[in-house]
Design a protein around this motif. Structure first.
Motif, PDB file in Angstrom:
ATOM      1  N   HIS A  84      -5.372  -3.338   3.292  1.00  0.00           N
ATOM      2  CA  HIS A  84      -4.740  -3.733   3.650  1.00  0.00           C
ATOM      3  C   HIS A  84      -3.990  -3.029   4.368  1.00  0.00           C
ATOM      4  CE1 HIS A  84      -1.996  -7.210   3.987  1.00  0.00           C
ATOM      5  NE2 HIS A  84      -2.538  -8.215   3.351  1.00  0.00           N
ATOM      6  N   PRO A  85      -3.348  -3.929   5.390  1.00  0.00           N
ATOM      7  CA  PRO A  85      -2.621  -3.037   6.723  1.00  0.00           C
ATOM      8  C   PRO A  85      -1.182  -2.646   5.951  1.00  0.00           C
ATOM      9  CG  PRO A  85      -3.036  -5.298   7.592  1.00  0.00           C
ATOM     10  CD  PRO A  85      -3.706  -5.065   6.245  1.00  0.00           C
ATOM     11  N   PRO A  86      -0.293  -1.994   7.001  1.00  0.00           N
ATOM     12  CA  PRO A  86       1.700  -1.686   6.270  1.00  0.00           C
ATOM     13  C   PRO A  86       1.611  -3.480   6.635  1.00  0.00           C
ATOM     14  CG  PRO A  86       0.882  -0.517   7.984  1.00  0.00           C
ATOM     15  CD  PRO A  86      -0.940  -1.114   7.606  1.00  0.00           C
ATOM     16  N   ILE A  89       5.691  -2.311   2.796  1.00  0.00           N
ATOM     17  CA  ILE A  89       4.417  -2.451   2.546  1.00  0.00           C
ATOM     18  C   ILE A  89       3.717  -1.342   3.284  1.00  0.00           C
ATOM     19  CG2 ILE A  89       2.284  -2.003   1.315  1.00  0.00           C
ATOM     20  CD1 ILE A  89       4.431  -4.541   0.699  1.00  0.00           C
ATOM     21  N   THR A  90       3.754  -0.103   3.358  1.00  0.00           N
ATOM     22  CA  THR A  90       3.210   0.787   4.109  1.00  0.00           C
ATOM     23  C   THR A  90       2.801   2.376   3.853  1.00  0.00           C
ATOM     24  OG1 THR A  90       3.858   2.172   7.157  1.00  0.00           O
ATOM     25  CG2 THR A  90       5.286   2.437   4.435  1.00  0.00           C
ATOM     26  N   SER A  91       2.710   3.931   4.012  1.00  0.00           N
ATOM     27  CA  SER A  91       1.521   4.341   3.694  1.00  0.00           C
ATOM     28  C   SER A  91       2.059   5.526   5.403  1.00  0.00           C
ATOM     29  CB  SER A  91       0.907   3.898   3.537  1.00  0.00           C
ATOM     30  OG  SER A  91      -0.467   3.590   5.000  1.00  0.00           O
ATOM     31  N   GLY A  92       1.763   6.835   4.853  1.00  0.00           N
ATOM     32  CA  GLY A  92       1.805   8.094   5.581  1.00  0.00           C
ATOM     33  C   GLY A  92       3.214   8.358   6.295  1.00  0.00           C
ATOM     34  N   LEU A 102       0.685  -3.679  -2.075  1.00  0.00           N
ATOM     35  CA  LEU A 102       0.792  -1.959  -2.400  1.00  0.00           C
ATOM     36  C   LEU A 102      -0.701  -1.720  -2.596  1.00  0.00           C
ATOM     37  CD1 LEU A 102       2.237   0.324  -2.203  1.00  0.00           C
ATOM     38  CD2 LEU A 102       2.780   0.358  -4.975  1.00  0.00           C
ATOM     39  N   LYS A 103      -0.924  -2.860  -3.847  1.00  0.00           N
ATOM     40  CA  LYS A 103      -1.714  -1.728  -4.415  1.00  0.00           C
ATOM     41  C   LYS A 103      -3.706  -1.795  -3.108  1.00  0.00           C
ATOM     42  CE  LYS A 103      -5.212  -2.171  -8.423  1.00  0.00           C
ATOM     43  NZ  LYS A 103      -5.833  -3.112  -9.640  1.00  0.00           N
ATOM     44  N   LEU A 161       8.788   1.919  -4.724  1.00  0.00           N
ATOM     45  CA  LEU A 161       7.534   2.269  -5.972  1.00  0.00           C
ATOM     46  C   LEU A 161       6.158   2.951  -4.622  1.00  0.00           C
ATOM     47  CD1 LEU A 161       6.145   1.937  -8.454  1.00  0.00           C
ATOM     48  CD2 LEU A 161       5.428  -0.365  -7.694  1.00  0.00           C
ATOM     49  N   ARG A 162       5.652   3.821  -5.458  1.00  0.00           N
ATOM     50  CA  ARG A 162       4.796   4.535  -5.227  1.00  0.00           C
ATOM     51  C   ARG A 162       3.871   4.135  -5.288  1.00  0.00           C
ATOM     52  NH1 ARG A 162       7.096   9.005  -0.684  1.00  0.00           N
ATOM     53  NH2 ARG A 162       9.249   8.438  -0.381  1.00  0.00           N
ATOM     54  N   GLN A 163       2.632   4.290  -4.696  1.00  0.00           N
ATOM     55  CA  GLN A 163       1.211   5.000  -5.270  1.00  0.00           C
ATOM     56  C   GLN A 163       0.568   5.755  -4.083  1.00  0.00           C
ATOM     57  OE1 GLN A 163      -1.577   0.822  -6.146  1.00  0.00           O
ATOM     58  NE2 GLN A 163       0.190   1.144  -7.947  1.00  0.00           N
ATOM     59  N   GLY A 164       0.097   6.936  -5.214  1.00  0.00           N
ATOM     60  CA  GLY A 164      -0.210   7.828  -3.830  1.00  0.00           C
ATOM     61  C   GLY A 164      -0.112   8.351  -2.780  1.00  0.00           C
ATOM     62  N   ASN A 165      -0.284   7.985  -1.679  1.00  0.00           N
ATOM     63  CA  ASN A 165       0.584   7.296  -0.168  1.00  0.00           C
ATOM     64  C   ASN A 165       1.167   6.905  -0.071  1.00  0.00           C
ATOM     65  OD1 ASN A 165       1.589   9.490   2.007  1.00  0.00           O
ATOM     66  ND2 ASN A 165      -0.298   8.843   3.437  1.00  0.00           N
ATOM     67  N   ALA A 166       0.635   5.477  -0.867  1.00  0.00           N
ATOM     68  CA  ALA A 166       1.401   3.586  -0.199  1.00  0.00           C
ATOM     69  C   ALA A 166       2.924   3.715  -0.939  1.00  0.00           C
ATOM     70  CB  ALA A 166       0.593   2.701  -0.408  1.00  0.00           C
ATOM     71  N   ILE A 167       3.716   3.454   0.641  1.00  0.00           N
ATOM     72  CA  ILE A 167       5.126   3.364  -0.465  1.00  0.00           C
ATOM     73  C   ILE A 167       4.930   1.548  -0.508  1.00  0.00           C
ATOM     74  CG2 ILE A 167       8.138   3.470   0.410  1.00  0.00           C
ATOM     75  CD1 ILE A 167       6.765   6.134   1.302  1.00  0.00           C
TER      76      ILE A 167
END
Length: 228
Positions: A18-20, A78-81, A10-11, A146-152
């Motif tokens: 690192h990609p999703p 682990i993804t974002s967007g 995630l970090k 767990l969220r870190q900024g825009n990443a989940i």
């Protein structure tokens, strides 16, 4: 170590390094993972053992209640967007789980938390709207975020072959809620079938191409350095 890997991925993803990622894993030895904010649980959990080995208590980086990791398969995304609210993001990610299990002839729907959710230390003792339940009411998949900024990071436990006696001992006779899967295979064959099915489902649902990419030696060292 599994929780350290999820948190490290995630970090790295949040920082663009690192990609999703979609991954699956099991637990050895058997463990109980506690939600990040869960501080109340039975004292006897500190002395539990199974097959002659202590059952470890592990703190998850995500929230929720306790999960017994025996006979289960854990997934992690682990993804974002994603652009929805927390519940919409849960359901967007869970789409591949619902479609994948449907192809295995298991229909799932979202649960509804009862009034005793907060008081119940057992994640699988109740089902929230973020959890997936079989048609007979048995909870198959419990998930947390767990969220870190825009990443989940969203990870969850799928109960494939839980031991009824152990489940009763840990969660005070709640084995009546265990799922009964209509699948003929067992053990490693069952795990591999579920993984292959869900990988294909994720590829189809999210219109992506997944590549298997083991962690490098450098990445393992970085993860281990955060897990001391």
């Amino acid at each position: 170590m599994q929780m350290a890997i999820d948190q490290w991925l995630l970090k790295q993803h949040a920082s663009g390094d690192h990609p999703p990622t979609l991954r699956f894993y099991t637990w050895s030895p058997v463990a109980i993972s506690l939600g990040y904010h869960q501080h109340r649980y039975p004292d006897e959990w500190k002395q539990l053992s199974w097959h002659g080995k202590p059952i470890e208590l592990v703190r998850r980086p995500s929230g929720g209640r306790a999960v017994l990791h025996q006979g289960d398969l854990t997934y992690a995304v682990i993804t974002s967007g994603l652009s929805g609210n927390r519940m919409q993001d849960y359901q967007a990610i869970c789409e591949f789980l619902i479609e994948g299990w449907r192809s295995l002839n298991v229909d799932l729907h979202y649960g509804q938390a009862g009034r005793n959710y907060i008081q119940n230390p057992n994640c699988f003792g109740t089902a929230t709207v973020a959890d997936l339940v079989m048609s007979d009411g048995a909870k198959l998949i419990g998930s947390a975020q767990l969220r870190q900024g825009n990443a989940i990071l969203q990870h969850g436990s799928m109960r494939l072959e839980p031991d009824e006696e152990l489940f009763d001992r840990v969660f005070d006779n709640e084995s009546a809620n265990l799922p009964n899967l209509p699948l003929s295979m067992q053990g490693e064959a069952l795990i591999q079938t579920v993984i292959e099915t869900l990988v294909q489902s994720a590829s189809d649902c999210f219109d992506i191409h997944l590549e298997s990419q083991p962690l490098t030696e450098t990445e393992w060292h970085a993860i281990q350095a955060t897990n001391v």
